[in-house]
Design a protein around this motif. Structure first.
Motif, short mmCIF file in Angstrom:
data_model
loop_
_atom_site.label_atom_id
_atom_site.label_comp_id
_atom_site.label_asym_id
_atom_site.label_seq_id
_atom_site.Cartn_x
_atom_site.Cartn_y
_atom_site.Cartn_z
N UNK A 45 -3.07 -5.03 -3.35
CA UNK A 45 -3.77 -4.88 -4.25
C UNK A 45 -4.94 -3.79 -4.40
N UNK A 46 -6.15 -4.96 -4.24
CA UNK A 46 -6.47 -3.89 -3.18
C UNK A 46 -7.24 -2.47 -3.12
N UNK A 47 -6.98 -2.96 -2.02
CA UNK A 47 -6.42 -1.42 -1.06
C UNK A 47 -5.17 -0.60 -1.10
N UNK A 48 -4.50 -0.75 -1.93
CA UNK A 48 -3.62 0.22 -2.93
C UNK A 48 -4.07 1.03 -3.88
N UNK A 49 -5.15 0.12 -4.33
CA UNK A 49 -6.02 1.30 -5.81
C UNK A 49 -6.25 2.24 -5.70
N UNK A 55 0.66 -0.88 0.14
CA UNK A 55 -0.13 0.18 -0.01
C UNK A 55 0.66 1.41 -0.20
N UNK A 56 1.99 1.04 0.33
CA UNK A 56 2.45 1.97 1.09
C UNK A 56 3.33 2.58 -0.23
N UNK A 57 4.15 1.00 -0.57
CA UNK A 57 4.75 1.30 -2.32
C UNK A 57 3.91 2.42 -3.66
N UNK A 58 2.34 1.65 -3.22
CA UNK A 58 1.52 2.57 -4.41
C UNK A 58 1.40 3.94 -3.97
N UNK A 59 1.34 3.85 -2.80
CA UNK A 59 1.13 5.54 -2.27
C UNK A 59 2.06 6.22 -3.30
N UNK A 60 3.55 6.18 -2.78
CA UNK A 60 4.57 6.88 -2.91
C UNK A 60 4.84 6.88 -4.75
N UNK A 61 4.46 5.29 -5.18
CA UNK A 61 5.03 5.32 -6.55
C UNK A 61 4.09 6.59 -7.14
N UNK A 62 2.67 6.82 -7.03
CA UNK A 62 1.15 7.59 -7.64
C UNK A 62 1.86 9.22 -7.09
#
Length: 175
Positions: free
Chosen positions: A104-108, A43-50
């Motif tokens: 993944x679903x929480x990261x979207x 979740x943190x990586x997805x947020x950082x990337x976005x």
């Protein structure tokens, strides 16, 4: 983006993680400490990337696509839980595949929210990542423990409510 805004963003994103983790616990699915670490990292990586690539990525992935993807993953998990046979007294462990789907679903949502906040938070990417990891870990691990505790002395049908709650979280992703 100031620290208070970052914390509010991450708390808002963690509400879904908390609800899903409690629902998993009610459905007698245990999220281990290691799985909570993995979910928090993803979740943190997805947020950082976005946040880091907001200008580029926001033009490629529309918000409706992230909501739809998150809905589909959670809806399928919830439907399986709702219609499967009753569990034994001991909670099952979350499988590797389900851990990845959960993460993944929480990261979207984080991906979508990061698009909106990305340009304003570029100077605070490390803070966003660190706080996202801590808050998501806490909500996933403690939320699951709470769900397991609720289910401990509850009648067997309560497990079905866990599946229904996961479906509800999925539907809320579309709203």
């Amino acid at each position: 983006m100031i620290i208070a805004e970052i914390i509010l963003l991450i708390l808002a994103l963690s509400v879904d993680s908390l609800a899903a983790a409690v629902s998993y616990g009610i459905a007698k699915i245990k999220i281990t400490l290691w799985q909570a670490v993995i979910i928090s990292l993803v979740c943190s990586v997805f947020l950082i990337l976005s946040v880091g690539f907001a200008a580029v990525l926001s033009s490629c992935i529309p918000k409706w696509a992230t909501k739809t993807g998150s809905f589909l993953i959670l809806f399928i998990i919830g439907a399986v839980k709702l219609f499967e046979k009753q569990k034994s007294e001991t909670p099952e462990k979350l499988s590797t595949a389900k851990t990845v789907f959960f993460a993944v679903s929480m990261s979207l949502d984080g991906l979508a929210a990061g698009f909106g906040a990305g340009l304003a938070a570029e100077d605070n990417i490390a803070v966003v990542g660190f706080l996202s990891y801590l808050i998501t870990f806490f909500t996933v691990f403690c939320g699951n423990l709470l769900g397991l505790r609720i289910n401990k002395n509850a009648p067997p049908f309560i497990q079905k409510l866990g599946g229904a709650a996961i479906i509800l979280v999925a539907v809320c992703k579309l709203i």
